[in-house]
Structure formats: C-alpha cells, structure tokens
Design an enzyme around this catalytic site. Structure first.
Site, short mmCIF file in Angstrom:
data_model
loop_
_atom_site.label_atom_id
_atom_site.label_comp_id
_atom_site.label_asym_id
_atom_site.label_seq_id
_atom_site.Cartn_x
_atom_site.Cartn_y
_atom_site.Cartn_z
N ASP A 67 0.82 -1.21 0.00
CA ASP A 67 0.00 0.00 0.00
C ASP A 67 0.86 1.26 0.00
O ASP A 67 2.08 1.21 0.19
CB ASP A 67 -0.94 0.00 1.22
CG ASP A 67 -0.27 -0.47 2.50
OD1 ASP A 67 0.99 -0.50 2.55
OD2 ASP A 67 -0.97 -0.83 3.46
N ASP A 136 -7.03 -2.77 14.69
CA ASP A 136 -8.43 -3.09 14.37
C ASP A 136 -8.55 -4.32 13.46
O ASP A 136 -9.60 -4.58 12.89
CB ASP A 136 -9.11 -1.87 13.72
CG ASP A 136 -8.44 -1.43 12.41
OD1 ASP A 136 -7.49 -2.13 11.94
OD2 ASP A 136 -8.85 -0.40 11.85
N HIS A 138 -6.87 -4.90 10.62
CA HIS A 138 -6.69 -4.71 9.18
C HIS A 138 -5.40 -5.36 8.67
O HIS A 138 -4.42 -5.48 9.42
CB HIS A 138 -6.76 -3.22 8.78
CG HIS A 138 -5.61 -2.37 9.22
ND1 HIS A 138 -5.79 -1.16 9.86
CD2 HIS A 138 -4.26 -2.52 9.10
CE1 HIS A 138 -4.61 -0.62 10.09
NE2 HIS A 138 -3.66 -1.43 9.64
N GLU A 143 -9.50 -1.82 5.93
CA GLU A 143 -10.08 -1.50 7.23
C GLU A 143 -11.34 -2.33 7.46
O GLU A 143 -11.90 -2.90 6.52
CB GLU A 143 -10.43 -0.01 7.26
CG GLU A 143 -9.23 0.92 7.11
CD GLU A 143 -8.37 1.02 8.36
OE1 GLU A 143 -8.23 0.01 9.09
OE2 GLU A 143 -7.82 2.11 8.61
#
Ligand code: F6R
Length: 257
Positions: A67, A136, A138, A143
């Site tokens: 990314d 979280d 990811h 996400e």
C-alpha cells in the site's frame, strides 16, 4: 493458519526472516509482497544482515508493496516508498527497478491500481507476502468493512488507524486520510503468507484473526481460508488466544517439517 509464538520480537523476526531467506535461496527469482510499518523493521534488518554475510542475494527478486498513502510523493519521509528504501532496499542487493510501490500521486488511481494487479499477475503472482496487522485487525489498508474479495483500490483510513499512525507524523491531522491498497482478495492469492504481530495492543486483533469468525470486521481473518499462512508473534500479541498452548505445540512440529 500456523501460529508461531516466540519469546520476543527478536526471535520472531529471525524465524520469519529465515522463512524468507529459504525461499530466496530455493527460488532466486521469486516474487515478494512487502509491508511497511514498525512491525517488519527488525525482520528486514535480519535479511540485510544475511545479505551482508553473503548468505543470500536479492539480485533476482522482484517485489510489490501492499500500500501507499494517497497524496504523499515518494520523496516524503512518511511515504511507504521512502520507508522501503530506508529500511530494506538500500541495505540489500535488490535491483530497485524490480521493486514496486503504488504511486501515491497517481491522478488516475483506478488505472494505477489495475496496472498494479496486472504487473503482479504477469510476474507469476506473489510467492510470499509479508503482513503486519492493525490494532483493528486490518491487513494492508483493508479496514473493517472492506470486502474479503476486494482488489487493489483507493481506500479510506479509519479514525483508529489515523490515531495509530499519528506517531510517525508531526500531528494527527498530517496523516493522509486515504491510501491505495492491495485488496484482501489480492493478498489471499499469494502462495505463502507471513504475518507478524508484536505487543499487547495487537492481542485483540490477533485473537479475532485466529479465533473469531471470518468476517470483514477483521479483514485479517480472511487468512483462515489460506492454506499456507504463518503468524509469527510475541507472547504479548498471543496473550488473548484461547488455544495458545495448542498452537505452540503444533507449530513446533510444523516448523521442523
Ligand atoms: C503496512 C500495512 C499495515 C500495517 C499495520 C500495522 O504496509 O499495510 O497494514 O502492517 O497497520 O502497522 P505497525 O506495524 O506500524 O503496527
């Protein structure tokens, strides 16, 4: 999913680096998927040590990163291209022309993402994908709420991720709110996956990934369906796993094989 619980980050990083080094030796022209963030830094230094010691060479290796922040130029010190050069590519003998990071300034981001997918396919697919995990759950910037079938695309960062990543910027408002990211579907096509997780703040995410239901609320849980996925973690990150002792026993047998 194999869960390798190590006494600390140093041991986990060395073991994960050994798995990559083994692939690079067996297949010198292999294709790697690489991650940024604080998690893989020590593993990258282990690989740089191996190159320096003449144990492995990355001359034939090609890489694609997961990314990139949207809106940051490659020269920005928080861009993922900058990170990769500083933490790995400048320290090993890889040909930089063979390293790929999404262009965070691409105006036509749809084309940029579609081309990225095609490049990976044309290279024969990713042999080994390195991953970290967000607090979280990811993977890459997928996400909670991202489709488990998602492909490389533009994504938005959650307030939790912006807060987690603010430590690298002067202030939270400097953290870009969007990014270009490989999708969960793209990641799961890698032949082998290595996910690293360290520290107590990753314990809930690791538990959800390994023992929760497979769901888009914890995108790392998609790895449950992968047939060659390895999790290298320290005691803290493994602390909330219900079947911790069983995984430790099982992975010891698997690591020997
Ligand atoms: C990085 C990436 C992210 C990180 C994750 C954990 O390329 O895709 O998913 O792996 O946010 O970040 P750290 O390692 O900084 O805790």
């Amino acid at each position: 999913m194999e869960i390798v619980i190590c006494k600390d980050k140093a041991e986990a990083s060395r073991k994960a680096a050994d798995m990559i080094a083994k692939l690079v030796k067996e297949k010198p022209e292999c294709v790697l998927g690489l991650a940024t963030g604080s998690t893989p830094v020590e593993m990258y230094s282990c690989l740089a040590d191996d190159v320096k010691a003449g144990k492995i060479s990355f001359k034939g290796v090609k890489s694609w990163n997961l990314d990139e922040y949207y809106g940051l130029p490659a020269t920005h010190d928080q861009s993922y291209r900058y990170f990769m050069n500083a933490n790995l590519f400048d320290k090993i003998d890889i040909d930089k022309a063979n390293t790929h990071v999404l262009n965070g300034l691409a105006e036509d981001w749809r084309k940029e993402c579609a081309d990225y997918e095609s490049q990976i396919k044309d290279a024969g697919g990713i042999d080994l994908q390195v991953l970290g995990i967000g607090s979280d759950g990811h993977i890459a910037f997928n996400e909670p709420g991202s489709s488990l079938a998602s492909r490389t695309r533009m994504v938005y960062l959650t307030p939790q991720t912006i807060q987690d990543n603010a430590r690298f910027f002067d202030k939270a408002s400097d953290v870009p709110t969007s990014a270009l990211s490989m999708g969960v579907g793209t990641i799961c096509e890698a032949k082998k996956v290595i996910l690293l997780a360290f520290g107590a703040n990753k314990a809930d995410a690791v538990q959800g990934m390994v023992e929760g239901g497979m769901s888009q609320y914890c995108t790392a849980s998609a790895l449950q369906a992968h047939n060659d996925a390895w999790v290298f973690c320290d005691e803290e990150a493994a602390s909330k796993l219900k079947l911790k002792d069983f995984y430790a026993w099982r992975s010891e047998i698997e690591m020997k094989g």
